[in-house]
Scaffold this motif. Structure first.
Motif, PDB file in Angstrom:
ATOM      1  N   GLY A 190       0.821  -1.210   0.000  1.00 37.60           N
ATOM      2  CA  GLY A 190       0.000   0.000   0.000  1.00 37.60           C
ATOM      3  C   GLY A 190       0.854   1.257   0.000  1.00 37.60           C
ATOM      4  N   GLU A 203      -5.548   2.276  -1.650  1.00 39.32           N
ATOM      5  CA  GLU A 203      -6.706   2.360  -0.761  1.00 39.32           C
ATOM      6  C   GLU A 203      -7.329   0.981  -0.547  1.00 39.32           C
ATOM      7  OE1 GLU A 203     -11.017   4.706  -0.393  1.00 39.32           O
ATOM      8  OE2 GLU A 203      -9.874   4.761  -2.265  1.00 39.32           O
ATOM      9  N   LEU A 206      -4.972  -1.110   1.762  1.00 40.66           N
ATOM     10  CA  LEU A 206      -4.968  -0.705   3.171  1.00 40.66           C
ATOM     11  C   LEU A 206      -6.319  -0.964   3.828  1.00 40.66           C
ATOM     12  CD1 LEU A 206      -2.883   2.574   2.850  1.00 40.66           C
ATOM     13  CD2 LEU A 206      -2.139   0.397   3.821  1.00 40.66           C
ATOM     14  N   GLU A 207      -7.402  -0.744   3.077  1.00 43.45           N
ATOM     15  CA  GLU A 207      -8.725  -1.045   3.615  1.00 43.45           C
ATOM     16  C   GLU A 207      -8.839  -2.540   3.910  1.00 43.45           C
ATOM     17  OE1 GLU A 207     -13.426  -0.187   2.512  1.00 43.45           O
ATOM     18  OE2 GLU A 207     -11.949  -0.315   0.897  1.00 43.45           O
ATOM     19  N   ARG A 220      -3.582   0.993   9.906  1.00 42.09           N
ATOM     20  CA  ARG A 220      -4.717   1.916  10.053  1.00 42.09           C
ATOM     21  C   ARG A 220      -4.238   3.371  10.000  1.00 42.09           C
ATOM     22  NH1 ARG A 220      -9.751   0.586  11.315  1.00 42.09           N
ATOM     23  NH2 ARG A 220      -9.122  -1.408  12.255  1.00 42.09           N
ATOM     24  N   TYR A 223      -3.661   4.204   6.487  1.00 38.40           N
ATOM     25  CA  TYR A 223      -4.970   4.298   5.832  1.00 38.40           C
ATOM     26  C   TYR A 223      -5.598   5.663   6.099  1.00 38.40           C
ATOM     27  CZ  TYR A 223      -9.702   2.716   4.461  1.00 38.40           C
ATOM     28  OH  TYR A 223     -10.924   2.564   3.849  1.00 38.40           O
ATOM     29  N   GLN A 239     -11.648   6.643  11.077  1.00 38.27           N
ATOM     30  CA  GLN A 239     -10.520   5.731  11.264  1.00 38.27           C
ATOM     31  C   GLN A 239      -9.568   6.247  12.344  1.00 38.27           C
ATOM     32  OE1 GLN A 239      -9.967   2.697   9.932  1.00 38.27           O
ATOM     33  NE2 GLN A 239     -11.901   2.771   8.810  1.00 38.27           N
TER      34      GLN A 239
END
Length: 661
Positions: A190, A203, A206-207, A220, A223, A239
């Motif tokens: 990522g 994205e 990482l999600e 996180r 992210y 988040q």
């Protein structure tokens, strides 16, 4: 350590691998000789830099400390961000028992490349001897983290920080084939995607990573940063709050939440969060900078200036603090600040980002003092610093423009008309940066029925997603099932609702959306689009003077600026041909000359009743995050109209391309 920069067809040319083998065999004299032969006629800059690095290593291992020191000075002057050069400096300082300087050098190396295990392993005991307990604790944590990583991922992380993104990506993907859903590998891939500007892929990675590994803090946190970069501030805030549930006083997570809050217009509570962090730690220049940005966005310019000044007082070489002062457009530097900036710029080991920020700030300072030749020399230096790392391709941009023209034809719009979402809410303002779009936004946002938002990334994000399809973008648009057009339009309206304050209409002021007018018309046929135009020489030079936070890579070279502007004109001519009347062109100079006439024209186009508040736009209180924020809080004026003429002698390429009026 160092990779081969490529094969050479000449039998007589020394290869970097030859030097590596000599070093590994302990043949210092041979390595020195080979390096010197390469440096007599290097193939390219990268080979020269690698040869200097290995020459310094060979000189140190042979005990030639003074010679190695001079070699590293040359190397760092050529490449200030060469992490291993600073690591070598650390070894040299250790050899003379200069432990404070050694610690500083190893720390610099780890800032540039946090995967340098050997530098961390030297730092921890040095910090212990120097009674720097916090530093020792952090270094020990980094050592433990790196040692627990799989060797492949640690190596790929090193490659990423060294800028070898393609190789790092390959290593990481190969590892994931055998270790599916490995948290550290997903995180690293990522991060590589972000550096490659493959934001949609990053994205998704990482999600997925935080869904599969919900307790993985670093994933996180990364992210959150990406969501903010993409303008998805509501999601970023949520988040960040998840991170804060476990770590309520963590400064990084508090700052991430505050940054997201500024993005969605919750500026006052964001300022309180920044102040909370500063109450705990008053020695964090980055937090002072962010606090300044929040104050500036809210129109509290005096507080913003004070925060920026505090940032450089904490770290005198913090180029972004000086540039942020210059970027208010109204601040005037003192003689003392001018001297301080020059002193920092003269440091041999100044980091590249600080260097560019200081050069742009000095350019603005000298322009304000009407020392135009000196100012332009700094603009040139600052742009050259940025352009070295730019990936702008004239060929690629030309191909993108032609692809838009080939797909979005008059026949296409006859076939696909009115399939999108019928909402009339969005008003898009497109064009080039520094063309007067913020002024148009402020005028419209002063209307009771219009919300001003920011430069939203949603259309760019959709284009990026479509680009990853098998057919690619924009070709895929003509292959979509009809239902997708309304679905994409509805998604845009839903995803942008968090930036609105309840008015019937809202503004998306992303200038780069001019490339995607065909896509906008397809998914939101009733949206309004305004093309902000400015005299091309004034517009291009204003862009050349601006150090953008990210993107706009065309702006750091006059030839690239000319190409991009001409590409923009060509594509806008196409849109006006295939979509007559869909886009309203508003000339910045006309707004200055006839404010009321142009305001009425704007409102008529947007089907809005006239309101006098639009003429008093400078009185409207709202969050503004663009460089023109202070200018649009003043009554209309023409002071910037012909600023470029002070630099007429240096702007021959622009004058030749566009002609001076």
């Amino acid at each position: 350590m160092v990779t081969n920069v490529g094969e050479d067809n000449s039998k007589n040319h020394i290869k970097i691998d030859d030097i590596k083998r000599a070093l590994q065999a302990g043949e210092s004299d041979n390595a020195i000789s080979l390096c010197q032969r390469v440096l007599e006629n290097p193939k390219d800059t990268q080979e020269k830099i690698e040869a200097y690095y290995m020459l310094a290593v060979a000189q140190r291992t042979k005990g030639l400390i003074d010679e190695a020191t001079e070699t590293l000075k040359t190397l760092i002057a050529a490449d200030p961000n060469h992490a291993r050069a600073h690591q070598e400096n650390g070894y040299l300082f250790l050899s003379t028992d200069n432990k404070p300087s050694a610690a500083a050098a190893f720390a610099k190396a780890t800032r540039l490349n946090p995967a340098l295990l050997s530098s961390w392993q030297k730092l921890a005991p040095l910090y212990a001897e120097l009674n720097h307990s916090a530093g020792e604790r952090f270094a020990s944590q980094q050592i433990a983290y790196l040692l627990q990583l799989p060797v492949e991922i640690r190596g790929a992380r090193d490659l990423m920080y060294e800028g070898k993104l393609g190789l790092a990506d390959s290593v990481c993907r190969r590892f994931l084939q055998n270790h599916k859903h490995h948290a550290e590998a997903m995180l690293l891939l990522g991060e590589i995607g972000i550096k490659l500007k493959l934001y949609h892929e990053a994205e998704f990675l990482l999600e997925s990573c935080v869904e599969i590994h919900p307790t993985h803090e670093a994933a996180r946190a990364e992210y959150v940063q990406l969501l903010s970069k993409l303008g998805k501030f509501e999601q970023a805030k949520l988040q960040a709050e998840q991170l804060l549930n476990e770590h309520p006083s963590n400064h990084q997570y508090l700052a991430a939440k505050a940054g997201a809050m500024v993005g969605i217009g919750e500026v006052e509570p964001a300022i309180e969060l920044y102040q909370q962090i500063i109450g705990d730690r008053n020695d964090l220049p980055g937090i002072q900078l962010l606090l300044g940005h929040a104050y500036k966005a809210n129109g509290n310019i005096e507080q913003a200036i004070a925060a920026y000044q505090q940032a450089y007082k904490i770290r005198p070489d913090y180029g972004d603090a000086f540039w942020s002062l210059a970027n208010t457009k109204t601040y005037r530097f003192t003689d003392e600040e001018l001297t301080l900036m020059q002193t920092q710029l003269d440091k041999i080991d100044i980091e590249q980002d600080d260097k560019a920020h200081l050069e742009f700030a000095l350019a603005k300072a000298y322009e304000d003092r009407k020392r135009f030749d000196t100012a332009f020399s700094y603009y040139q230096k600052g742009n050259a610093s940025k352009n070295q790392r730019s990936h702008y391709s004239q060929v690629k941009v030309s191909e993108q423009v032609e692809a838009q023209k080939s797909v979005f034809t008059a026949d296409y719009f006859k076939t696909y008309q009115d399939l999108g979402d019928q909402s009339p809410d969005p008003i898009f303002i497109v064009g080039l940066p520094r063309a007067g779009s913020t002024l148009l936004e402020q005028i419209l946002a002063s209307h009771s029925q219009v919300d001003g938002t920011m430069e939203l990334h949603n259309v760019l994000g959709l284009a990026a997603r479509l680009r990853n399809s098998k057919s690619g973008y924009p070709k895929i648009v003509a292959e979509l099932d009809n239902e997708y057009f309304a679905r994409f339009g509805k998604q845009f309206i839903a995803d942008t609702r968090c930036y609105r304050q309840g008015a019937a209409f809202f503004i998306d002021k992303m200038p780069n959306n001019f490339m995607h007018i065909g896509l906008i018309k397809s998914i939101l046929p009733k949206a309004k689009i305004i093309d902000a135009r400015r005299d091309p020489i004034a517009c291009c030079f204003s862009g050349y003077k601006q150090l953008f936070a990210e993107g706009q890579e065309f702006s750091y070279d006059l030839d690239n600026l000319i190409h991009y502007y001409q590409s923009y004109l060509s594509l806008m001519d196409h849109w006006n041909s295939v979509l007559p009347g869909y886009v309203l062109k508003v000339q910045h100079e006309d707004v200055i000359d006839d404010l009321e006439g142009q305001v009425r024209r704007l409102l008529d186009f947007c089907q809005l009743p006239f309101e006098a508040s639009c003429l008093d736009f400078h009185k409207t209180k709202r969050t503004i995050k663009t460089p023109s924020s202070e200018q649009v809080r003043q009554p209309i004026n023409s002071s910037a109209r012909e600023q470029w003429k002070h630099f007429e002698a240096q702007l021959t390429p622009l004058i030749t391309a566009f002609g001076a009026k």
